[in-house]
Design a protein around this motif. Structure first.
Motif, PDB file in Angstrom:
ATOM      1  N   LYS A  27      74.471  66.510  56.849  1.00  0.00           N
ATOM      2  CA  LYS A  27      75.316  66.625  55.653  1.00  0.00           C
ATOM      3  C   LYS A  27      76.732  66.106  55.880  1.00  0.00           C
ATOM      4  O   LYS A  27      77.507  65.978  54.963  1.00  0.00           O
ATOM      5  CB  LYS A  27      75.369  68.085  55.168  1.00  0.00           C
ATOM      6  CG  LYS A  27      74.012  68.643  54.781  1.00  0.00           C
ATOM      7  CD  LYS A  27      73.319  67.784  53.762  1.00  0.00           C
ATOM      8  CE  LYS A  27      71.933  68.291  53.484  1.00  0.00           C
ATOM      9  NZ  LYS A  27      70.984  67.300  53.150  1.00  0.00           N
ATOM     10  N   TYR A  29      77.339  63.155  56.908  1.00  0.00           N
ATOM     11  CA  TYR A  29      77.271  61.701  56.808  1.00  0.00           C
ATOM     12  C   TYR A  29      78.349  61.215  55.851  1.00  0.00           C
ATOM     13  O   TYR A  29      78.509  61.759  54.763  1.00  0.00           O
ATOM     14  CB  TYR A  29      75.891  61.263  56.324  1.00  0.00           C
ATOM     15  CG  TYR A  29      75.553  59.860  56.728  1.00  0.00           C
ATOM     16  CD1 TYR A  29      74.783  59.614  57.852  1.00  0.00           C
ATOM     17  CD2 TYR A  29      76.025  58.778  56.010  1.00  0.00           C
ATOM     18  CE1 TYR A  29      74.473  58.320  58.247  1.00  0.00           C
ATOM     19  CE2 TYR A  29      75.720  57.482  56.391  1.00  0.00           C
ATOM     20  CZ  TYR A  29      74.945  57.263  57.505  1.00  0.00           C
ATOM     21  OH  TYR A  29      74.647  55.979  57.896  1.00  0.00           O
ATOM     22  N   PHE A  56      69.389  63.598  50.772  1.00  0.00           N
ATOM     23  CA  PHE A  56      70.842  63.433  50.901  1.00  0.00           C
ATOM     24  C   PHE A  56      71.592  64.580  50.211  1.00  0.00           C
ATOM     25  O   PHE A  56      72.781  64.463  49.935  1.00  0.00           O
ATOM     26  CB  PHE A  56      71.265  62.083  50.315  1.00  0.00           C
ATOM     27  CG  PHE A  56      70.704  60.922  51.072  1.00  0.00           C
ATOM     28  CD1 PHE A  56      71.357  60.418  52.182  1.00  0.00           C
ATOM     29  CD2 PHE A  56      69.508  60.335  50.688  1.00  0.00           C
ATOM     30  CE1 PHE A  56      70.838  59.350  52.902  1.00  0.00           C
ATOM     31  CE2 PHE A  56      68.980  59.264  51.398  1.00  0.00           C
ATOM     32  CZ  PHE A  56      69.650  58.778  52.508  1.00  0.00           C
ATOM     33  N   CYS A  59      75.565  65.690  50.613  1.00  0.00           N
ATOM     34  CA  CYS A  59      76.349  64.743  51.428  1.00  0.00           C
ATOM     35  C   CYS A  59      77.606  64.388  50.617  1.00  0.00           C
ATOM     36  O   CYS A  59      77.663  63.346  49.972  1.00  0.00           O
ATOM     37  CB  CYS A  59      75.542  63.502  51.757  1.00  0.00           C
ATOM     38  SG  CYS A  59      74.209  63.784  52.925  1.00  0.00           S
ATOM     39  N   LEU A  62      79.369  60.898  51.120  1.00  0.00           N
ATOM     40  CA  LEU A  62      78.579  59.687  50.938  1.00  0.00           C
ATOM     41  C   LEU A  62      79.123  58.948  49.718  1.00  0.00           C
ATOM     42  O   LEU A  62      79.216  59.526  48.635  1.00  0.00           O
ATOM     43  CB  LEU A  62      77.107  60.048  50.725  1.00  0.00           C
ATOM     44  CG  LEU A  62      76.120  58.929  50.470  1.00  0.00           C
ATOM     45  CD1 LEU A  62      76.041  58.012  51.684  1.00  0.00           C
ATOM     46  CD2 LEU A  62      74.760  59.496  50.145  1.00  0.00           C
ATOM     47  N   CYS A  82      76.045  64.998  45.770  1.00  0.00           N
ATOM     48  CA  CYS A  82      76.731  63.920  46.501  1.00  0.00           C
ATOM     49  C   CYS A  82      77.948  63.552  45.645  1.00  0.00           C
ATOM     50  O   CYS A  82      77.954  62.538  44.948  1.00  0.00           O
ATOM     51  CB  CYS A  82      75.811  62.724  46.719  1.00  0.00           C
ATOM     52  SG  CYS A  82      74.438  63.061  47.843  1.00  0.00           S
TER      53      CYS A  82
END
Length: 168
Positions: A27, A29, A56, A59, A62, A82
């Motif tokens: 997470k 990333y 994802f 994240c 991101l 995200c």
């Protein structure tokens, strides 16, 4: 099924079909992700064909993602929360986008749904508050409940005649 990690992305490999599925990643990333069309493990190439549910999820750092033409499905909650995601390229090969797939992607400004998608699932874009426009392809037959709820910046949506049902 073998599980591997390459450049911070986890994959589940299917040795029988020589395919790979993107699985839950770290997470933390950050930045941009380009998912490759194939991954190689022990000198064997596996074609990346799907993004699993919650891959994802959360994240928050991101910012963009490019999905290869080999991917045909995006699972439930795949990109939920995200919140920094501004750009996503979904290839024409994608046939299904799961429930809650882009829920609360509050920085996402626009998205093109691939021509092969036949339904937009429940709350797929719920809370995408920066989303300003969306074009729904002609093959879409149904739009799930709350698919665009709380998309407060949405000023343009084109719904084709092919859509036979829209959830409440």
């Amino acid at each position: 099924m073998e599980k591997i990690e390459i450049k911070g992305i986890n994959y589940r490999l299917n040795e029988e079909t020589l395919t790979a599925e993107v699985e839950v990643i770290n997470k933390e990333y950050e930045g941009d992700i380009i998912i490759p069309e194939t991954v190689v493990f022990q000198e064997v190439a596996y074609r990346v064909t799907s993004i699993s549910w919650s891959a994802f999820y959360g994240c928050k750092s991101l910012t963009s993602i490019v999905i290869p033409d080999s991917v045909t499905s995006i699972g439930e909650n795949a990109f939920e929360n995200c919140s920094s995601l501004t750009s996503i390229v979904i290839p024409d090969s994608v046939k299904s986008i799961g429930e809650f797939a882009f829920q609360y992607c509050s920085s996402l400004t626009s998205i093109v749904i691939p021509a092969k998608v036949k339904s937009i699932e429940t709350q797929a874009f719920l809370g995408c508050s920066s989303l300003t426009s969306i074009v729904i392809p002609a093959k879409v037959k149904s739009i799930g409940e709350g698919a665009f709820r709380d998309c407060s910046s949405l000023t343009s949506i084109v719904i084709p005649d092919s859509v036979k049902s829209i959830g409440p």
